[in-house]
Every structure is written in C-alpha cells, then in structure tokens.
Design an enzyme around this catalytic site. Structure first.
Site, PDB file in Angstrom:
ATOM      1  N   GLY A  71       0.795  -1.215   0.000  1.00 58.30           N
ATOM      2  CA  GLY A  71       0.000   0.000   0.000  1.00 58.30           C
ATOM      3  C   GLY A  71       0.827   1.265   0.000  1.00 58.30           C
ATOM      4  N   GLY A  72       0.348   2.257   0.732  1.00 60.21           N
ATOM      5  CA  GLY A  72       1.011   3.553   0.772  1.00 60.21           C
ATOM      6  C   GLY A  72       0.530   4.498  -0.310  1.00 60.21           C
ATOM      7  N   GLU A  73      -0.536   4.124  -1.011  1.00 61.07           N
ATOM      8  CA  GLU A  73      -0.960   4.938  -2.152  1.00 61.07           C
ATOM      9  C   GLU A  73      -1.722   6.199  -1.740  1.00 61.07           C
ATOM     10  OE1 GLU A  73      -2.161   1.304  -2.814  1.00 61.07           O
ATOM     11  OE2 GLU A  73      -1.363   0.943  -4.818  1.00 61.07           O
ATOM     12  N   THR A 102       3.127  -1.612  -5.293  1.00 61.24           N
ATOM     13  CA  THR A 102       3.317  -0.295  -5.898  1.00 61.24           C
ATOM     14  C   THR A 102       4.612   0.355  -5.421  1.00 61.24           C
ATOM     15  OG1 THR A 102       0.938  -0.081  -5.546  1.00 61.24           O
ATOM     16  CG2 THR A 102       2.067   1.844  -6.429  1.00 61.24           C
ATOM     17  N   HIS A 198       0.298  -8.269 -12.244  1.00 56.68           N
ATOM     18  CA  HIS A 198      -0.845  -7.543 -11.673  1.00 56.68           C
ATOM     19  C   HIS A 198      -1.585  -6.895 -12.835  1.00 56.68           C
ATOM     20  CE1 HIS A 198      -2.772  -4.198  -9.248  1.00 56.68           C
ATOM     21  NE2 HIS A 198      -2.617  -3.609 -10.423  1.00 56.68           N
ATOM     22  N   HIS A 227      -5.718 -10.990 -10.367  1.00 63.53           N
ATOM     23  CA  HIS A 227      -6.847 -10.040 -10.265  1.00 63.53           C
ATOM     24  C   HIS A 227      -7.785 -10.166 -11.476  1.00 63.53           C
ATOM     25  CE1 HIS A 227      -4.081  -8.535  -7.333  1.00 63.53           C
ATOM     26  NE2 HIS A 227      -3.426  -7.706  -8.107  1.00 63.53           N
ATOM     27  N   ARG A 230     -11.410  -8.960 -11.505  1.00 67.97           N
ATOM     28  CA  ARG A 230     -11.600  -7.532 -11.205  1.00 67.97           C
ATOM     29  C   ARG A 230     -12.891  -6.968 -11.817  1.00 67.97           C
ATOM     30  NH1 ARG A 230      -8.110  -3.729  -9.583  1.00 67.97           N
ATOM     31  NH2 ARG A 230      -6.184  -4.899  -9.895  1.00 67.97           N
ATOM     32  N   ASP A 288      -3.988 -11.995  -2.088  1.00 70.99           N
ATOM     33  CA  ASP A 288      -3.493 -10.606  -2.143  1.00 70.99           C
ATOM     34  C   ASP A 288      -3.508 -10.024  -0.727  1.00 70.99           C
ATOM     35  OD1 ASP A 288      -2.341  -8.455  -3.410  1.00 70.99           O
ATOM     36  OD2 ASP A 288      -4.212  -7.671  -4.235  1.00 70.99           O
ATOM     37  N   SER A 292      -3.172  -3.055   0.089  1.00 69.10           N
ATOM     38  CA  SER A 292      -4.195  -2.039   0.349  1.00 69.10           C
ATOM     39  C   SER A 292      -5.284  -2.233  -0.695  1.00 69.10           C
ATOM     40  CB  SER A 292      -3.604  -0.639   0.236  1.00 69.10           C
ATOM     41  OG  SER A 292      -3.177  -0.402  -1.079  1.00 69.10           O
TER      42      SER A 292
HETATM   43 ZN    ZN Z   1      -1.845  -6.554  -7.523  1.00 66.95          ZN
END
Ligand code: ZN
Length: 393
Positions: A71-73, A102, A198, A227, A230, A288, A292
């Site tokens: 995360g951290g986005e 990311t 991804h 994913h 999705r 996953d 995040s």
């Molecule tokens: Zn991913």
C-alpha cells in the site's frame, strides 16, 4: 515424533476415500488403512488424531501475499502492516509467496526476504518474487536472472503491473525482456521463473500479454496474471487466455464496494470459468493479503483504504463449494495443487508420501477449519491458533 491421522476422508486433492495418514517429522510418511496395527510403535510415542467425520486436504498455497506490508498509495500513513503468522495459519495457508507492490522505495527486497525467513522460523513455508509493479525491475543482485538463480527463496518476478495507472506503463518489449530474464533464471535454477502479472482495470485488459507471447517465442505459461476477477470484461479476457493454455488467478480479498462496482467474487469467477470449459489445472485463487484495497473517486483521487486478508482465500474456497457448486476436488485444487504446479513447488499443495506435512482437517458439512498442520507441526487446533508469531499476543 509421529502423528497418525486415522479414518479421515482424504482429498490429495484427488478423492482418496477414508484412510489413515502417518506423519514423521515434517513429511507425509505413509497413507493407507489400519496403519496403527501395522506400526510396531508404542502409542506413547505417537500423537493419534481421530479423523472420523473430517476432511483432510493440503495446506493452501497462497501465490500472492504482501507479507512485509504494501500500500502507501494515500501517503505514508496508508502503508499497510506486515502479515502475522496466524493470519495465514487460521486461514489454512501453509505456504505463502511474498511480493512487493506499488512501492519499491520504502518497501525493499531485503526486508521482504527477511520477513519470508521469519515466517519459516515461525513455522510455515515461504517464497518470494523479485521486482515490484515497475519495470525495469528492482532487484537484489544485478538483474532478475541472477536473483532467481542465486537467491533460494526467489522463484520468479512480480507482481509486474500492466493495464493500471500505477504501473510503469510497460511496453510489450519490456514485458518480453523481463519474462525472458525470469525464464532463463528459472531454467538454470530448476525453479518456476514465473512472471506474476498484476492486471489493473484499464480497458487494455490482457493485450500486452497477448502481444508479448504472439510476437515472441515465450509460451503463455510464462505469465501468471492475477486479479482476473476484477471485472466481467477482464474475466472474459482471462477465460480466453486460459483457453489458449495460460494460467489465470482470482483474488479473494475484496470489499462490498468493489463487488458493487462490478468485481466478480473469486469463487464465482472460478465457477464461471469451469462452466466456460476452462480446464481446472489453469485456474487458481490467491488472497493478495495485506495489500491495500484503495478506493478511488471518478477523478482518480484516493478516498478510502482497506487491507486485504489472507483468510479470505479459505472463505473463497468454502464459498466455491457451498455457494457456487464447484466440486470439492476442483475447489481444493485451485488453492493447493494448481498454484504449487505453476510455481514448481513439488513438495507443496499435495498429500502424497514424501510431500511436506502441510494439511488442513476440516468439518465435513461446513468445511470450517478444525486443525492446520505446517511442516508436521500443529499450528491450529479446534479452530484456534496454538502457535503464534513472535510478536503476536
Ligand atoms: Zn496486484
């Protein structure tokens, strides 16, 4: 120490009927009937577990977990926490493959590898991907090939992002290059050398992978796109990819908003793919975990953030069987044998003599977890963890 599971309904994941299973140290030593009578060992030296009325199947192999956090986005305060040991074990997961996402600046490969080693000490099995979302790949040594050949725990590269605003917008040539580096590394080290992909929510779907394989000698099995549930358009593209011989992976971590916006639950995606005629061997699910789950508004601004759960993988397996009518054999295969084959982990994801003693004992009607063993050690008993991570309360 010997452990004998008696009269248990075994799925290896093939249906094996009611058997006894003997575990010596970390391995499955024997599978058969009346093993207690055949062993000339005092019961004092043996832990006998009555398996009557229970199902036994391999511990889950989770091919994508952000074990050291992700995360951290949404800024530094939105970096997600590390995975705890019991996040995996209480969800029947006994093997995890750790990855960066990311952020490959504040998250590093040395940190990822250290966390993977810590999980081994705490009791489960772990592997890693080198690289992250971006290309050129961040690596530990000078390139992807060297990482895969020279670092035991590194079995591939990923998750390389395509079709996503957070990706490095890789060209077909860049994808081909990283895949060839991983492929050669895998060949020399006897590993999968897989490229975990991804796939984001852009309309380009799997086009980059289609072109990368059509315009080169790379086989479709070089890539492991995740994913794929999705949205419906990506699921359709994924089914097409799988019908060409490729693997596709569905993500179990989700939230109500994602489902409302059109995400297909992993269990439903599995059922739909089987209905469409995809051979089960090409279908897998992963959690996953600790990713995040960012929620963006129409302008691409981040408006919310949640954390993926490793336990969601087991829930997806249960849902596939109990809600979507997938056979137990197919549902178990998608979270055990299939990922272990894609990742070339030959002692994982199966219950056979010589395999690692990683397994789940579950209640027959509900499939609820009763016990989980990893490397021959009981980690969960009566649904509760009996082994905890170093800093877990
Ligand atoms: Zn991913």
């Amino acid at each position: 120490m010997l452990t004998l599971i008696t009269n248990v309904e075994l799925y290896s994941p093939a249906e094996m009927g009611e058997v006894d299973v003997l575990i010596t140290d970390r391995r499955i030593a024997a599978i058969g009937s009346n093993l207690k009578e055949k062993l000339s060992v005092s019961e004092d030296l043996m832990d006998v577990v009555n398996g009557q009325g229970k199902l036994m199947f391999p511990g889950l192999v989770d091919s994508l977990v952000h074990i050291s956090g992700g995360g951290g986005e949404g800024g530094f305060h939105t970096r997600t926490p590390q995975m705890n040991l019991t996040d995996a074990t209480t969800g029947g997961v006994t093997t995890v493959i750790g990855a960066l996402g990311t952020d490959a600046t504040t998250r590093t490969l040395p940190d990822l590898l250290a966390k993977a080693q810590a999980l081994e000490v705490e009791g489960i099995s772990s592997y890693c991907y080198t690289g992250s979302y971006q290309l050129p790949a961040r690596t530990l040594l000078s390139n992807v090939t060297d990482d895969i050949i020279l670092v035991d725990k590194i079995i591939g590269v990923g998750e390389v992002a395509i079709a996503d605003h957070r990706s490095s917008q890789p060209s077909v040539a860049e994808i081909q290059r990283v895949a060839s580096e991983a492929r050669v590394g895998g060949m020399i080290a006897g590993k999968a050398g897989i490229v975990s992909i991804h796939v984001g929510d852009s309309e380009t779907l799997l086009d980059t992978l289609q072109k990368a394989t059509e315009q080169s000698d790379l086989p479709v099995t070089q890539f492991y796109p995740t994913h794929i549930n999705r949205n419906v358009a990506l699921l359709d593209a994924g089914i097409k990819w799988a019908m060409q011989g490729g693997y596709i992976d569905f993500t179990s971590s989700t939230n109500q908003k994602f489902i409302e916006e059109g995400e297909v639950p992993a269990a439903k995606a599995l059922a739909d793919s089987l209905d469409a005629g995809v051979p089960v061997s090409r279908l897998t699910m992963s959690s996953d975990g600790n990713a995040s789950l960012p929620v963006f508004d129409d302008d691409g601004e981040l408006i919310g953030l949640e954390v993926g759960r490793v336990q969601s993988l087991y829930e997806a397996f249960q849902s596939a069987v109990l809600e979507y009518g997938v056979s137990i054999v197919d549902a178990i295969s998608s979270v055990t044998l299939n990922p272990s084959k894609v990742l070339k982990l030959k002692h994982k994801g199966r219950i056979e003599v010589g395999a690692d003693a990683d397994f789940v004992l579950a209640e027959k009607a509900t499939l609820d977890i009763e016990q989980v063993y990893a490397k021959g050690r009981c980690m969960v008993r009566n649904g509760s963890p009996v082994v905890k991570g170093t800093f877990e309360q």
